[in-house]
Enzyme design. Structure first.
Site, PDB file in Angstrom:
ATOM      1  N   TRP A   1      38.121  46.132-121.490  1.00  0.00           N
ATOM      2  CA  TRP A   1      36.533  46.009-121.752  1.00  0.00           C
ATOM      3  C   TRP A   1      36.273  44.743-121.720  1.00  0.00           C
ATOM      4  O   TRP A   1      36.880  43.695-122.966  1.00  0.00           O
ATOM      5  CB  TRP A   1      36.353  46.661-123.104  1.00  0.00           C
ATOM      6  CG  TRP A   1      36.326  48.413-122.887  1.00  0.00           C
ATOM      7  CD1 TRP A   1      37.455  48.970-123.268  1.00  0.00           C
ATOM      8  CD2 TRP A   1      35.105  49.243-122.616  1.00  0.00           C
ATOM      9  NE1 TRP A   1      36.960  50.271-123.111  1.00  0.00           N
ATOM     10  CE2 TRP A   1      35.894  50.360-122.576  1.00  0.00           C
ATOM     11  CE3 TRP A   1      34.068  49.035-121.908  1.00  0.00           C
ATOM     12  CZ2 TRP A   1      34.930  51.539-122.284  1.00  0.00           C
ATOM     13  CZ3 TRP A   1      33.036  49.920-121.739  1.00  0.00           C
ATOM     14  CH2 TRP A   1      33.533  51.343-121.604  1.00  0.00           C
TER      15      TRP A   1
ATOM     16  N   ARG B   1      17.695  21.072 -88.144  1.00  0.00           N
ATOM     17  CA  ARG B   1      18.465  22.441 -87.504  1.00  0.00           C
ATOM     18  C   ARG B   1      17.571  23.289 -86.972  1.00  0.00           C
ATOM     19  O   ARG B   1      17.889  23.695 -85.882  1.00  0.00           O
ATOM     20  CB  ARG B   1      19.419  22.908 -88.626  1.00  0.00           C
ATOM     21  CG  ARG B   1      20.521  21.876 -88.759  1.00  0.00           C
ATOM     22  CD  ARG B   1      21.859  22.871 -89.768  1.00  0.00           C
ATOM     23  NE  ARG B   1      21.051  23.392 -90.885  1.00  0.00           N
ATOM     24  CZ  ARG B   1      21.306  22.908 -91.871  1.00  0.00           C
ATOM     25  NH1 ARG B   1      21.654  21.578 -92.220  1.00  0.00           N
ATOM     26  NH2 ARG B   1      20.806  23.418 -93.014  1.00  0.00           N
TER      27      ARG B   1
ATOM     28  N   CYS C   1      25.246  14.011-110.474  1.00  0.00           N
ATOM     29  CA  CYS C   1      25.896  14.927-111.467  1.00  0.00           C
ATOM     30  C   CYS C   1      27.218  14.539-111.840  1.00  0.00           C
ATOM     31  O   CYS C   1      27.815  14.947-112.784  1.00  0.00           O
ATOM     32  CB  CYS C   1      25.719  16.410-111.107  1.00  0.00           C
ATOM     33  SG  CYS C   1      24.127  17.103-111.056  1.00  0.00           S
TER      34      CYS C   1
ATOM     35  N   GLU D   1      13.620   6.241 -98.780  1.00  0.00           N
ATOM     36  CA  GLU D   1      14.443   6.392-100.106  1.00  0.00           C
ATOM     37  C   GLU D   1      14.287   4.929-100.490  1.00  0.00           C
ATOM     38  O   GLU D   1      14.569   3.921 -99.984  1.00  0.00           O
ATOM     39  CB  GLU D   1      15.815   6.756 -99.587  1.00  0.00           C
ATOM     40  CG  GLU D   1      16.850   6.583-100.792  1.00  0.00           C
ATOM     41  CD  GLU D   1      16.306   7.235-102.224  1.00  0.00           C
ATOM     42  OE1 GLU D   1      16.569   6.628-103.170  1.00  0.00           O
ATOM     43  OE2 GLU D   1      15.728   8.373-102.069  1.00  0.00           O
TER      44      GLU D   1
ATOM     45  N   ALA E   1      18.824  15.129-103.483  1.00  0.00           N
ATOM     46  CA  ALA E   1      19.188  16.448-102.957  1.00  0.00           C
ATOM     47  C   ALA E   1      17.848  17.369-102.301  1.00  0.00           C
ATOM     48  O   ALA E   1      18.262  17.766-101.385  1.00  0.00           O
ATOM     49  CB  ALA E   1      19.225  17.243-104.178  1.00  0.00           C
ATOM     50  N   ALA E   2      16.837  17.385-102.904  1.00  0.00           N
ATOM     51  CA  ALA E   2      15.765  18.186-102.194  1.00  0.00           C
ATOM     52  C   ALA E   2      15.396  17.367-100.870  1.00  0.00           C
ATOM     53  O   ALA E   2      15.315  18.326 -99.935  1.00  0.00           O
ATOM     54  CB  ALA E   2      14.761  18.280-103.107  1.00  0.00           C
TER      55      ALA E   2
END
Length: 443
Positions: free
Chosen positions: A432, A21, A42, A32, A10-11
């Site tokens: 409420w 970009r 996940c 990796e 992910a990071a």
């Protein structure tokens, strides 16, 4: 300029994509250790439990996707050492065994976390898995779909363990959950919410064994039983999830500042060493309520800080706005989420706080589908500023946590929550809303 990123989940991939970009002329290399990049771990419990069938749906990007835009990715390559003084990494090709060095101008560490394994006899038997890798997911899914695999033992009752329970029960298996501590999910929720979730597991015929320690696994080739300090349980399949720790052992003696294995970074993702950044489960994150370093091994913050690191390595100067450690989980038919700090954390921080706990409903009673909803608020006893919140229920609970996250980030008080203008229509809420009621009760 040459950027090396260690870790392609992910990071790491968020950083690589963003840096590319911002400046397509950058020379970006990603190393990796596994076969996959951009792997959404996940989703593993839900794939294993047969909620969807195509495992590749958990891959957001492929090596080919990244190479098309000019990012070089090497899977099955493990970085064994970092020489921060000379800006060199040592890399091992896991297929050939060859080791080589590569130089960088800027380095990002995104190596994630490593799962802890129970240190007990019998862990070398077959049919024992963690639930962290694609290989784990494929193997567990295959076994759970087999008719002769009937009794599942899960060791550990953190988020992955609870999601593994959900997966196995979804496929009709008998499940025994063993937890050394006396409460499930205790890092994330307070007692009132935890008791509701434990009862939900029992309602779905899960054998919940809390305060019980696994001592041995017995069998011949494959595991057959788990022996604890209080009993013995049949096991055709064992899934263990007893926690994790930052994957940073290879960084010893690099000069990079760490705390309990966690790389300390500032709000730009910068480590204590010039031109070295870190993000994800291997690194700290800035926590808004604590106003300091926190460890939050969640995909959401990994992606966000990873993206910021990518932009900063490409010449930007972006500051991370901060984490609230927000998380959510499905526990059988009940959902639960939390944000900010728990009561336990408030105690450890020695704050003067108060709490409010309410039992309400999620919508108007005359429209079909009304369900119970439970809300706990933790707030400053004097200023009434909301510090944390937890919500559990069967419909609409988790999405209400997002509202609390916005309230906490903006330092709103319980009185302001009581008057907050929220949506109303009979299928979704009451005039409420339960959040308004919780704010009113928290005085």
């Amino acid at each position: 300029m040459k950027i090396i990123i260690i870790g392609g989940s992910a990071a790491g991939m968020s950083a690589a994509a963003k840096a590319n970009r911002v400046d397509p002329s950058l020379d970006i290399a990603v190393y990796e250790k596994s076969r996959y990049i951009s792997f959404g771990a996940c989703g593993l419990p839900y794939f294993a439990g047969g909620f969807f069938k195509d495992a590749t749906m958990m891959l957001a990007k492929t090596v080919e996707d990244m190479e098309k835009v000019g990012v070089r990715v090497k899977t099955l390559h493990e970085v064994k050492a970092v020489d921060a003084g000379n800006k060199i990494v040592t890399v091992k090709n896991l297929q050939t065994g060859e080791e080589f060095t590569d130089a960088y101008d800027k380095l990002m560490i995104a190596t994630g976390a490593v799962g802890k394994t129970p240190v007990i006899p019998g862990m070398d038997l077959g049919n024992i898995f963690a639930l962290r890798s694609m290989g784990d997911g494929l193997a567990i899914n295959s076994l759970l779909l087999a008719e002769d695999i009937k009794d599942i033992v899960i060791i550990g009752a953190g988020p992955i363990g609870i999601e593994a329970v959900h997966a196995a029960r979804h496929l009709g298996k008998h499940v025994t959950l063993i937890m050394k501590q006396d409460r499930i999910l205790s890092r994330y929720f307070s007692g009132e919410i935890i008791l509701l979730l434990e009862e939900e597991l029992r309602k779905h015929s899960v054998t919940v064994r809390l305060g019980e320690e696994a001592l041995e696994i017995t069998g011949t080739a494959d595991a057959k039983r788990v022996v604890t300090d209080k009993g013995s349980y049949r096991a055709d399949l064992i899934i263990h999830s007893i926690g994790s720790s930052p994957n940073t052992a290879f960084l010893e003696n690099t000069g990079i500042e760490m705390e309990k294995g966690m790389i300390l970074v500032d709000r730009h993702g910068q480590t204590s060493v010039d031109d070295v950044y870190a993000a994800g489960d291997c690194a700290s994150i800035y926590n808004v309520v604590k106003d300091g370093h926190s460890y939050s091994p969640l995909a959401t913050v990994a992606n966000k800080l990873g993206r910021i690191v990518g932009e900063n390595m490409a010449g930007g100067n972006i500051r991370f706005m901060g984490s609230l450690d927000s998380m959510c989980i499905q526990v059988m038919d009940m959902e639960a989420g939390r944000t900010g700090i728990t009561e336990t954390q408030a105690n450890s921080m020695r704050l003067k706080y108060a709490t409010a706990f309410i039992h309400d409903t999620n919508q108007s009673g005359y429209y079909p589908g009304q369900e119970d909803i439970f809300i706990k608020l933790i707030y400053d006893a004097e200023s009434k500023v909301i510090l944390g919140g937890e919500i559990a229920g069967k419909k609409g609970a988790v999405l209400r946590v997002n509202t609390l996250a916005a309230c906490i980030y903006n330092k709103m008080t319980t009185g302001e929550l009581a008057q907050l203008d929220l949506c109303y229509a009979p299928p979704f809420s009451k005039a409420w809303d339960a959040l308004n009621i919780a704010g009113s009760v928290a005085k």
